[in-house]
Design an enzyme around this catalytic site. Sequence first.
Site, PDB file in Angstrom:
ATOM      1  N   ASP A  24     -23.245  75.583  43.575  1.00  0.00           N
ATOM      2  CA  ASP A  24     -22.466  75.256  42.392  1.00  0.00           C
ATOM      3  C   ASP A  24     -21.832  73.880  42.575  1.00  0.00           C
ATOM      4  O   ASP A  24     -21.234  73.603  43.618  1.00  0.00           O
ATOM      5  CB  ASP A  24     -21.386  76.319  42.180  1.00  0.00           C
ATOM      6  CG  ASP A  24     -20.763  76.244  40.798  1.00  0.00           C
ATOM      7  OD1 ASP A  24     -21.347  75.608  39.905  1.00  0.00           O
ATOM      8  OD2 ASP A  24     -19.681  76.840  40.621  1.00  0.00           O
ATOM      9  N   HIS A  68     -13.078  68.153  33.902  1.00  0.00           N
ATOM     10  CA  HIS A  68     -12.698  69.411  34.569  1.00  0.00           C
ATOM     11  C   HIS A  68     -12.045  69.139  35.919  1.00  0.00           C
ATOM     12  O   HIS A  68     -11.034  69.763  36.269  1.00  0.00           O
ATOM     13  CB  HIS A  68     -13.914  70.312  34.749  1.00  0.00           C
ATOM     14  CG  HIS A  68     -13.618  71.513  35.599  1.00  0.00           C
ATOM     15  ND1 HIS A  68     -12.823  72.548  35.163  1.00  0.00           N
ATOM     16  CD2 HIS A  68     -13.973  71.837  36.873  1.00  0.00           C
ATOM     17  CE1 HIS A  68     -12.707  73.444  36.134  1.00  0.00           C
ATOM     18  NE2 HIS A  68     -13.397  73.042  37.183  1.00  0.00           N
ATOM     19  N   ARG A 109      -3.253  71.136  42.040  1.00  0.00           N
ATOM     20  CA  ARG A 109      -2.749  70.289  43.131  1.00  0.00           C
ATOM     21  C   ARG A 109      -1.853  69.209  42.535  1.00  0.00           C
ATOM     22  O   ARG A 109      -2.149  68.022  42.636  1.00  0.00           O
ATOM     23  CB  ARG A 109      -3.933  69.659  43.895  1.00  0.00           C
ATOM     24  CG  ARG A 109      -4.732  70.668  44.708  1.00  0.00           C
ATOM     25  CD  ARG A 109      -5.993  70.076  45.325  1.00  0.00           C
ATOM     26  NE  ARG A 109      -7.026  69.807  44.329  1.00  0.00           N
ATOM     27  CZ  ARG A 109      -7.882  70.709  43.862  1.00  0.00           C
ATOM     28  NH1 ARG A 109      -7.856  71.928  44.311  1.00  0.00           N
ATOM     29  NH2 ARG A 109      -8.770  70.383  42.946  1.00  0.00           N
ATOM     30  N   GLU A 155     -15.924  80.139  34.059  1.00  0.00           N
ATOM     31  CA  GLU A 155     -16.332  78.736  34.080  1.00  0.00           C
ATOM     32  C   GLU A 155     -17.655  78.651  33.335  1.00  0.00           C
ATOM     33  O   GLU A 155     -18.654  79.250  33.750  1.00  0.00           O
ATOM     34  CB  GLU A 155     -16.450  78.204  35.513  1.00  0.00           C
ATOM     35  CG  GLU A 155     -15.101  78.156  36.220  1.00  0.00           C
ATOM     36  CD  GLU A 155     -15.118  77.379  37.537  1.00  0.00           C
ATOM     37  OE1 GLU A 155     -16.204  77.181  38.111  1.00  0.00           O
ATOM     38  OE2 GLU A 155     -14.020  76.964  37.977  1.00  0.00           O
ATOM     39  N   GLU A 197     -20.912  76.976  32.453  1.00  0.00           N
ATOM     40  CA  GLU A 197     -21.756  76.029  33.163  1.00  0.00           C
ATOM     41  C   GLU A 197     -23.207  76.130  32.687  1.00  0.00           C
ATOM     42  O   GLU A 197     -23.590  77.073  32.008  1.00  0.00           O
ATOM     43  CB  GLU A 197     -21.710  76.306  34.671  1.00  0.00           C
ATOM     44  CG  GLU A 197     -20.295  76.407  35.234  1.00  0.00           C
ATOM     45  CD  GLU A 197     -20.246  76.314  36.754  1.00  0.00           C
ATOM     46  OE1 GLU A 197     -21.232  75.863  37.359  1.00  0.00           O
ATOM     47  OE2 GLU A 197     -19.199  76.688  37.317  1.00  0.00           O
ATOM     48  N   ASP A 240     -19.472  81.265  35.850  1.00  0.00           N
ATOM     49  CA  ASP A 240     -18.990  81.388  37.229  1.00  0.00           C
ATOM     50  C   ASP A 240     -17.593  82.005  37.183  1.00  0.00           C
ATOM     51  O   ASP A 240     -16.574  81.315  37.297  1.00  0.00           O
ATOM     52  CB  ASP A 240     -18.967  79.992  37.859  1.00  0.00           C
ATOM     53  CG  ASP A 240     -18.422  80.008  39.279  1.00  0.00           C
ATOM     54  OD1 ASP A 240     -18.591  81.022  39.965  1.00  0.00           O
ATOM     55  OD2 ASP A 240     -17.834  78.987  39.680  1.00  0.00           O
ATOM     56  N   ARG A 298      -8.482  83.040  39.966  1.00  0.00           N
ATOM     57  CA  ARG A 298      -7.740  81.847  40.391  1.00  0.00           C
ATOM     58  C   ARG A 298      -6.705  82.125  41.468  1.00  0.00           C
ATOM     59  O   ARG A 298      -6.428  81.256  42.304  1.00  0.00           O
ATOM     60  CB  ARG A 298      -7.062  81.197  39.180  1.00  0.00           C
ATOM     61  CG  ARG A 298      -8.012  80.745  38.091  1.00  0.00           C
ATOM     62  CD  ARG A 298      -8.998  79.710  38.591  1.00  0.00           C
ATOM     63  NE  ARG A 298      -9.933  79.316  37.522  1.00  0.00           N
ATOM     64  CZ  ARG A 298     -11.032  78.595  37.747  1.00  0.00           C
ATOM     65  NH1 ARG A 298     -11.341  78.203  38.976  1.00  0.00           N
ATOM     66  NH2 ARG A 298     -11.833  78.290  36.749  1.00  0.00           N
ATOM     67  N   GLN A 303      -8.590  82.663  44.746  1.00  0.00           N
ATOM     68  CA  GLN A 303      -9.120  81.353  45.137  1.00  0.00           C
ATOM     69  C   GLN A 303      -8.031  80.438  45.691  1.00  0.00           C
ATOM     70  O   GLN A 303      -8.222  79.767  46.713  1.00  0.00           O
ATOM     71  CB  GLN A 303      -9.785  80.716  43.906  1.00  0.00           C
ATOM     72  CG  GLN A 303     -10.454  79.382  44.161  1.00  0.00           C
ATOM     73  CD  GLN A 303     -11.028  78.768  42.881  1.00  0.00           C
ATOM     74  OE1 GLN A 303     -11.051  79.402  41.824  1.00  0.00           O
ATOM     75  NE2 GLN A 303     -11.494  77.528  42.968  1.00  0.00           N
ATOM     76  N   TYR A 309      -8.605  79.056  49.724  1.00  0.00           N
ATOM     77  CA  TYR A 309      -9.613  77.990  49.707  1.00  0.00           C
ATOM     78  C   TYR A 309      -9.399  76.841  50.692  1.00  0.00           C
ATOM     79  O   TYR A 309     -10.296  75.997  50.828  1.00  0.00           O
ATOM     80  CB  TYR A 309      -9.779  77.445  48.286  1.00  0.00           C
ATOM     81  CG  TYR A 309      -8.844  76.335  47.916  1.00  0.00           C
ATOM     82  CD1 TYR A 309      -7.515  76.604  47.622  1.00  0.00           C
ATOM     83  CD2 TYR A 309      -9.282  75.017  47.858  1.00  0.00           C
ATOM     84  CE1 TYR A 309      -6.648  75.595  47.273  1.00  0.00           C
ATOM     85  CE2 TYR A 309      -8.416  73.993  47.516  1.00  0.00           C
ATOM     86  CZ  TYR A 309      -7.103  74.291  47.222  1.00  0.00           C
ATOM     87  OH  TYR A 309      -6.246  73.282  46.874  1.00  0.00           O
ATOM     88  N   LYS A 317     -14.736  83.708  43.919  1.00  0.00           N
ATOM     89  CA  LYS A 317     -15.927  83.442  43.099  1.00  0.00           C
ATOM     90  C   LYS A 317     -17.044  84.457  43.330  1.00  0.00           C
ATOM     91  O   LYS A 317     -17.902  84.628  42.476  1.00  0.00           O
ATOM     92  CB  LYS A 317     -16.498  82.066  43.491  1.00  0.00           C
ATOM     93  CG  LYS A 317     -15.551  80.897  43.331  1.00  0.00           C
ATOM     94  CD  LYS A 317     -15.583  80.349  41.931  1.00  0.00           C
ATOM     95  CE  LYS A 317     -14.948  78.960  41.880  1.00  0.00           C
ATOM     96  NZ  LYS A 317     -15.055  78.394  40.522  1.00  0.00           N
ATOM     97  N   THR A 348     -21.435  86.221  39.258  1.00  0.00           N
ATOM     98  CA  THR A 348     -21.844  85.011  38.556  1.00  0.00           C
ATOM     99  C   THR A 348     -22.908  85.448  37.564  1.00  0.00           C
ATOM    100  O   THR A 348     -23.951  85.965  37.977  1.00  0.00           O
ATOM    101  CB  THR A 348     -22.445  83.978  39.531  1.00  0.00           C
ATOM    102  OG1 THR A 348     -21.524  83.736  40.602  1.00  0.00           O
ATOM    103  CG2 THR A 348     -22.766  82.679  38.817  1.00  0.00           C
ATOM    104  N   THR A 360     -18.189  73.490  35.987  1.00  0.00           N
ATOM    105  CA  THR A 360     -17.575  73.758  34.695  1.00  0.00           C
ATOM    106  C   THR A 360     -17.751  72.566  33.763  1.00  0.00           C
ATOM    107  O   THR A 360     -17.451  71.432  34.141  1.00  0.00           O
ATOM    108  CB  THR A 360     -16.072  74.026  34.881  1.00  0.00           C
ATOM    109  OG1 THR A 360     -15.920  75.010  35.885  1.00  0.00           O
ATOM    110  CG2 THR A 360     -15.429  74.476  33.590  1.00  0.00           C
ATOM    111  N   GLU A 394      -7.924  75.693  32.149  1.00  0.00           N
ATOM    112  CA  GLU A 394      -7.642  74.475  31.397  1.00  0.00           C
ATOM    113  C   GLU A 394      -7.189  74.790  29.969  1.00  0.00           C
ATOM    114  O   GLU A 394      -6.289  74.143  29.439  1.00  0.00           O
ATOM    115  CB  GLU A 394      -8.902  73.598  31.341  1.00  0.00           C
ATOM    116  CG  GLU A 394      -9.377  73.102  32.697  1.00  0.00           C
ATOM    117  CD  GLU A 394     -10.803  72.591  32.652  1.00  0.00           C
ATOM    118  OE1 GLU A 394     -11.735  73.396  32.893  1.00  0.00           O
ATOM    119  OE2 GLU A 394     -11.001  71.395  32.364  1.00  0.00           O
TER     120      GLU A 394
END
Lengths: 368, 368
Positions: free
Chosen positions: A93, A100, A109, A161, A163, A192, A196, A199, A203, A212, A216, A300, A314
């Site tokens: 991926d 995104h 972040r 997500e 995609e 996907d 959150r 993750q 991560y 994840k 999928t 994404t 988002e």
Amino acid sequence: MSLYGIENLPYGVFSGDDGTRRIGVRLGSGVVDLSPLGGLFAASTLNPLLAAGPPAWAAARAQATAVVAAGSSATPLDQVRLHLPFEVADYTDFYSSEQHALNAGRILRPQSPGLASSWRRLPIGYHGRSATVVVSETPVERPSGQLADGVFGASQRLDIEAEVGFVVGVPGRRVPTTGFADHVFGVVLLNDWSARDIQAFEYRPLGPFLGKSFATSISPWVVPLEALAPIPAPPQDPSPHDYLLPPGPGFDLRLTVDWNDTRVSSPPFAGMYWTAAQQLAHLTSNGASVRTGDLYASGTVSGPGRDQVGSFLELTWNGAEPVKLADGTTRGFLLDGDRVTIGGTAIGAAGVEIGLGSVSGTIRPATG
Amino acid sequence: MSLYGIENLPYGVFSGDDGTRRIGVRLGSGVVDLSPLGGLFAASTLNPLLAAGPPAWAAARAQATAVVAAGSSATPLDQVRLHLPFEVADYTDFYSSEQHALNAGRILRPQSPGLASSWRRLPIGYHGRSATVVVSETPVERPSGQLADGVFGASQRLDIEAEVGFVVGVPGRRVPTTGFADHVFGVVLLNDWSARDIQAFEYRPLGPFLGKSFATSISPWVVPLEALAPIPAPPQDPSPHDYLLPPGPGFDLRLTVDWNDTRVSSPPFAGMYWTAAQQLAHLTSNGASVRTGDLYASGTVSGPGRDQVGSFLELTWNGAEPVKLADGTTRGFLLDGDRVTIGGTAIGAAGVEIGLGSVSGTIRPATG
């Protein structure tokens, strides 16, 4: 005019009452059985066709077109079951939408919100779990996991997500961007699913894992590259290294995201920063091989508008700005029972609009 | 006394002059052909045996033991070719040595050198590339890639990671730690070759990708769990969440790392913080499935001493403290032509020392 006319003819695997898996092409709201043609069509997955390479792909498409032109009857889709169209080898991926990546950085972040220094130098990606790539309509169970330090439970920030997935046919190593169409057979739509909270806790420093890997989803129809019209890819600054040039084609795929009965977003694939040809060239630039059935996803797809983003992270700005659905309820992230459908269309090689199928999933309550 | 006596009998896949792949067990410095037994042994990979589950594993081991006890002749290993013993489904890699995680943090992230907040809460891991899992003795070509902003070339910091790989036989979801031996068939030695410069530039925020995906080597012999003696796992603080308890067995595997003709390290597996049972429970805790042929690795095995580390990153402290080899030359990272062998032994279930085989690879110059 149908989005699934003779100019499209995406391939899938279906079964009827006897349960036997057969290869067919979608025509209108039905499927035309190609298994009587034998050869590469006498299989229960698309893998033999994928492996056969471009001349065989062209011949197969000519055969399918002739069958449809001759007026073969289509079995209505509501009378068949659709299966995962191919056996997935490695699933990779990417993260190739600049919008995104910027949004995710700002939200997740905030102390260092910009793009990573490598982002404009290479298509960042990671390996995902092949075992849990499932076909559209497979229910998605809400995952449980460690949501924060000391907290185990059902994910409270379950997301999507939107995609586009690229399906590799012909194996290769160090595939140049100019070799894209020699190796890649076609495209699927891909969701996907992402937890959150799981993750975010897991991560660092090795990337997403259980956030994840629970599911999928992909669309049941693989649209061959031959059915799509390439467009110029967006400009890139700085100019990429030689192994990523020329950039290869872009594709004007127009995605849609429906949350229950409400269309919440229409992500434009045409604006993706890195092309699928560059992703494949990068993936194999270190000598790594790709195999028949490899699936690699775009990342994404998000455009600049809030109504063009490919994730609910988002769309609702991490839940801080809930969206109102048509039934009057509001959402930050997915609730049990919610259904998401990602659809898409494109201007095809024949100059008419074609459908990319759709990928749907409904959230079931956590049991873990 | 041989490390490959009747108490061990690891399984592998070999071929002789006719090229046909057969299943055998290692005995001394030879292989005993099991294919005449038919059944699960009449295959070209171990996958059917892996899928068959514990009662069949016990029966197979009893059969192999009887064949060896009856004095069946072994073909010398120098007269056969050894192959990848099973088809790899998903490959996952963990990061479960506290000493390695601390060392890597100090070297690679000196501005925030401690463990990630999640490290003691869960076994951190990521998905790797199944396509490039190769058998011992497969040459490893030095990868090229983006080594820093604007720099493309052959990796200058090519490294190893000495690990133990666990081979999944029986598929499952949400496998409790107590289910470890119902699903995992056995162990291999594993070298997770790593290009530290490529990895350092690419890994934020989605983890390692091309810095790892060019090759992962495994030993040709799968030692069944039945041949190993479990030991208590080290204590864990804080106590893990319920889904990671009880911790399951530890294993007193003693690894060795030879750089050309010099033994540079002897990593002790017994000190690993997270157990293989916890890794499997974590991997499947979100509902993700494991399949026959899944391979998951322990992460680099590093003990507290400099002569116990499982990577050259740690051994030479990122090249700053080169090691001197027996031929008088020094090394920071791997040079073209260098050969690395990871070996290992264990106290087996029968109370005698058994061999875990070895995984070797020689570095070829970059061509990309």
